[in-house]
Design a protein around this motif. Structure first.
Motif, PDB file in Angstrom:
ATOM      1  N   GLY A  86      -3.397  -2.614  -5.533  1.00 51.24           N
ATOM      2  CA  GLY A  86      -4.452  -3.147  -6.384  1.00 51.24           C
ATOM      3  C   GLY A  86      -5.266  -2.051  -7.021  1.00 51.24           C
ATOM      4  N   ARG A  87      -5.562  -1.018  -6.240  1.00 56.15           N
ATOM      5  CA  ARG A  87      -6.317   0.099  -6.801  1.00 56.15           C
ATOM      6  C   ARG A  87      -5.480   0.867  -7.817  1.00 56.15           C
ATOM      7  NH1 ARG A  87      -8.916   5.531  -3.905  1.00 56.15           N
ATOM      8  NH2 ARG A  87      -9.665   6.388  -5.886  1.00 56.15           N
ATOM      9  N   TRP A 145      -8.319   4.160   4.889  1.00 57.87           N
ATOM     10  CA  TRP A 145      -8.089   3.347   3.697  1.00 57.87           C
ATOM     11  C   TRP A 145      -8.796   4.018   2.525  1.00 57.87           C
ATOM     12  CZ3 TRP A 145      -4.859  -0.844   3.779  1.00 57.87           C
ATOM     13  CH2 TRP A 145      -4.475  -1.323   5.053  1.00 57.87           C
ATOM     14  N   MET A 146      -8.022   4.436   1.525  1.00 59.23           N
ATOM     15  CA  MET A 146      -8.566   5.161   0.393  1.00 59.23           C
ATOM     16  C   MET A 146      -9.029   4.154  -0.659  1.00 59.23           C
ATOM     17  SD  MET A 146      -8.217   8.198   1.561  1.00 59.23           S
ATOM     18  CE  MET A 146      -8.484   9.282   0.144  1.00 59.23           C
ATOM     19  N   LEU A 147     -10.233   3.670  -0.468  1.00 61.47           N
ATOM     20  CA  LEU A 147     -10.778   2.618  -1.313  1.00 61.47           C
ATOM     21  C   LEU A 147     -11.482   3.210  -2.534  1.00 61.47           C
ATOM     22  CD1 LEU A 147     -12.287   0.446   1.550  1.00 61.47           C
ATOM     23  CD2 LEU A 147     -10.053   0.198   0.456  1.00 61.47           C
ATOM     24  N   PRO A 148     -11.662   2.420  -3.593  1.00 60.70           N
ATOM     25  CA  PRO A 148     -12.394   2.918  -4.772  1.00 60.70           C
ATOM     26  C   PRO A 148     -13.827   3.287  -4.391  1.00 60.70           C
ATOM     27  CG  PRO A 148     -11.266   0.862  -5.263  1.00 60.70           C
ATOM     28  CD  PRO A 148     -11.177   1.042  -3.786  1.00 60.70           C
ATOM     29  N   ASN A 149     -14.381   4.262  -5.094  1.00 64.16           N
ATOM     30  CA  ASN A 149     -15.773   4.641  -4.840  1.00 64.16           C
ATOM     31  C   ASN A 149     -16.721   3.540  -5.290  1.00 64.16           C
ATOM     32  OD1 ASN A 149     -15.042   7.167  -3.805  1.00 64.16           O
ATOM     33  ND2 ASN A 149     -14.908   8.036  -5.871  1.00 64.16           N
ATOM     34  N   VAL A 152       0.861  -1.181   0.000  1.00 65.34           N
ATOM     35  CA  VAL A 152       0.000   0.000   0.000  1.00 65.34           C
ATOM     36  C   VAL A 152       0.894   1.227   0.000  1.00 65.34           C
ATOM     37  CG1 VAL A 152      -1.829  -1.219   1.251  1.00 65.34           C
ATOM     38  CG2 VAL A 152      -0.210   0.193   2.526  1.00 65.34           C
ATOM     39  N   VAL A 153       0.383   2.307  -0.561  1.00 64.07           N
ATOM     40  CA  VAL A 153       1.110   3.573  -0.580  1.00 64.07           C
ATOM     41  C   VAL A 153       0.578   4.415   0.565  1.00 64.07           C
ATOM     42  CG1 VAL A 153       1.764   5.583  -1.944  1.00 64.07           C
ATOM     43  CG2 VAL A 153       1.293   3.399  -3.079  1.00 64.07           C
ATOM     44  N   ARG A 154       1.443   4.678   1.535  1.00 57.69           N
ATOM     45  CA  ARG A 154       1.030   5.469   2.709  1.00 57.69           C
ATOM     46  C   ARG A 154       1.506   6.903   2.553  1.00 57.69           C
ATOM     47  NH1 ARG A 154       3.045   7.766   7.156  1.00 57.69           N
ATOM     48  NH2 ARG A 154       5.149   6.916   6.901  1.00 57.69           N
ATOM     49  N   VAL A 155       0.579   7.831   2.681  1.00 56.30           N
ATOM     50  CA  VAL A 155       0.900   9.258   2.734  1.00 56.30           C
ATOM     51  C   VAL A 155       0.243   9.785   4.005  1.00 56.30           C
ATOM     52  CG1 VAL A 155       0.861  11.466   1.542  1.00 56.30           C
ATOM     53  CG2 VAL A 155       0.815   9.328   0.211  1.00 56.30           C
ATOM     54  N   GLY A 156       1.037  10.133   4.996  1.00 57.05           N
ATOM     55  CA  GLY A 156       0.474  10.503   6.292  1.00 57.05           C
ATOM     56  C   GLY A 156      -0.241   9.307   6.890  1.00 57.05           C
ATOM     57  N   ASP A 157      -1.512   9.512   7.254  1.00 59.21           N
ATOM     58  CA  ASP A 157      -2.280   8.402   7.824  1.00 59.21           C
ATOM     59  C   ASP A 157      -3.320   7.874   6.841  1.00 59.21           C
ATOM     60  OD1 ASP A 157      -4.066  10.501   7.810  1.00 59.21           O
ATOM     61  OD2 ASP A 157      -4.606  10.351   9.931  1.00 59.21           O
ATOM     62  N   ALA A 198      -3.169  -0.293  -9.681  1.00 56.91           N
ATOM     63  CA  ALA A 198      -3.058  -1.080 -10.910  1.00 56.91           C
ATOM     64  C   ALA A 198      -4.263  -0.836 -11.818  1.00 56.91           C
ATOM     65  CB  ALA A 198      -2.945  -2.565 -10.571  1.00 56.91           C
ATOM     66  N   ALA A 199      -5.414  -0.597 -11.191  1.00 61.35           N
ATOM     67  CA  ALA A 199      -6.637  -0.346 -11.961  1.00 61.35           C
ATOM     68  C   ALA A 199      -6.782   1.124 -12.342  1.00 61.35           C
ATOM     69  CB  ALA A 199      -7.856  -0.805 -11.158  1.00 61.35           C
ATOM     70  N   GLU A 200      -6.190   2.015 -11.530  1.00 56.50           N
ATOM     71  CA  GLU A 200      -6.275   3.460 -11.764  1.00 56.50           C
ATOM     72  C   GLU A 200      -4.854   4.022 -11.714  1.00 56.50           C
ATOM     73  OE1 GLU A 200      -9.362   5.494  -9.365  1.00 56.50           O
ATOM     74  OE2 GLU A 200      -9.704   3.517  -8.465  1.00 56.50           O
ATOM     75  N   PRO A 201      -4.086   3.974 -12.797  1.00 56.58           N
ATOM     76  CA  PRO A 201      -2.672   4.359 -12.757  1.00 56.58           C
ATOM     77  C   PRO A 201      -2.402   5.789 -12.304  1.00 56.58           C
ATOM     78  CG  PRO A 201      -3.152   3.116 -14.740  1.00 56.58           C
ATOM     79  CD  PRO A 201      -4.475   3.431 -14.109  1.00 56.58           C
ATOM     80  N   GLU A 202      -3.420   6.651 -12.290  1.00 55.80           N
ATOM     81  CA  GLU A 202      -3.260   7.976 -11.686  1.00 55.80           C
ATOM     82  C   GLU A 202      -4.463   8.246 -10.797  1.00 55.80           C
ATOM     83  OE1 GLU A 202      -1.607  11.690 -13.579  1.00 55.80           O
ATOM     84  OE2 GLU A 202      -3.697  12.328 -13.363  1.00 55.80           O
ATOM     85  N   ILE A 203      -4.189   8.638  -9.565  1.00 56.61           N
ATOM     86  CA  ILE A 203      -5.238   8.952  -8.600  1.00 56.61           C
ATOM     87  C   ILE A 203      -4.962  10.343  -8.044  1.00 56.61           C
ATOM     88  CG2 ILE A 203      -6.264   8.335  -6.372  1.00 56.61           C
ATOM     89  CD1 ILE A 203      -5.518   5.426  -6.952  1.00 56.61           C
TER      90      ILE A 203
END
Length: 324
Positions: free
Chosen positions: A252-253, A320-324, A241-246, A255-260
């Motif tokens: 996996g996300r 956890w920044m999950l897909p909408n 997982v990519v952690r930025v702050g908390d 891989a499906a969305e190469p830019e968020i």
């Protein structure tokens, strides 16, 4: 599943029940007479275990040598490196070395840095080694907490949790180091972006550099020496997982969305690198994503690409920044 944890002694694979008998600061005091165990933020000492090697059994490096990237003949294509750029100076720290040493004490001009890598959490973080007017030098304690490396500083013998960059025992308990921007990418990516950059030269220790002492680790269902909770939302414990702050975004996300673009952060998948924790030879291991994390103005942000279980352990209230 193949596992060749060469750092770890037979004592390290005793049951967690047996190890709880050692989870007492009274025991650690004999090994660490200069550490103030009365000043601690550790609430449950059962979390602190020996990883196998003793203090400095995994030797941290100080003042490493560098060579021009174009002159290196050891690294190949997808080998992973930690890239640090400070005031326009670009340096690559290969995981073929960090896997065996875990900490490099280095300096960019007036900025002393600690380049750290905890293989059991896949956590690669770079810290400013200054605390107030004091400059620290870090070593590897040989202890783990939630499977994450506990560092120590050689000035006060305080213990530091690598995954959060914070003192947890001793004079500098609860002090937080400044986390500096860095990122993991392939050797080819580094050379293409920084043709005039430099790379850390091979250390002069008798180690099997280029080999992975944790064969198959990132394909396990459960991490080593970890008894905490599984991540929520059905996320596998050893998913990166990519952690930025908390906050954390799963690979996996990405891989499906190469830019968020969320929460003022821009995450991009910008190619691939070899996993340092898969096959016996790092250079030929399975590919994992190379991720860059920037703000909306394009500035690199401090972040970590760690395993999901470690994020959940150290940021239990994190988002956890999950897909909408």
């Amino acid at each position: 599943m193949r596992r060749v944890f060469q750092h770890l002694t037979a004592a390290a694979v005793l049951s967690l029940t047996a190890m709880t008998a050692q989870a007492d600061p009274a025991v650690w005091r004999f090994e660490w007479p200069e550490t103030d165990f009365t000043n601690t933020s550790v609430e449950n000492w059962v979390e602190v275990l020996s990883g196998g090697p003793p203090k400095d059994g995994i030797p941290a490096l100080t003042d490493p040598a560098f060579i021009a990237a174009q002159d290196d003949t050891r690294l190949v294509g997808r080998e992973p490196v930690i890239t640090v750029v400070i005031e326009g100076e670009a340096r690559a720290y290969p995981l073929r070395y960090l896997t065996w040493h875990e900490i490099v004490n280095d300096r960019f001009g007036d900025v002393p840095v600690a380049v750290t890598f905890c293989p059991l959490c896949n956590s690669a973080m770079v810290f400013d080694r200054r605390v107030g007017e004091r400059e620290l030098e870090f070593g590897v304690s040989g202890k783990l907490r939630n499977s994450d490396m506990i560092m120590y500083d050689r000035q006060t013998f305080s213990w530091w949790q690598q995954a959060i960059g914070q003192g947890i025992v001793g004079e500098l308990n609860c002090v937080t180091l400044t986390h500096l921007p860095s990122w993991m990418e392939s050797w080819d990516q580094f050379k293409a972006a920084h043709p005039d950059g430099v790379v850390m030269n091979e250390p002069g220790w008798p180690r099997s550099y280029g080999q992975n002492p944790y064969v198959g680790y990132d394909s396990l269902r459960r991490p080593f020496l970890y008894s905490g909770e599984e991540p929520p939302h059905g996320i596998p414990a050893l998913m990166r997982v990519v952690r930025v702050g908390d906050r954390a975004w799963t690979m996996g996300r990405l891989a499906a969305e190469p830019e968020i673009r969320e929460a003022g952060v821009v995450l991009t998948w910008e190619g691939e690198q070899a996993s340092a924790l898969d096959g016996a030879i790092i250079a030929t291991s399975k590919p994992v994503g190379s991720i860059r994390v920037r703000d909306e103005d394009g500035n690199d942000l401090p972040h970590d690409v760690m395993f999901a279980f470690a994020f959940h352990a150290f940021f239990p209230d994190g988002t956890w920044m999950l897909p909408n």
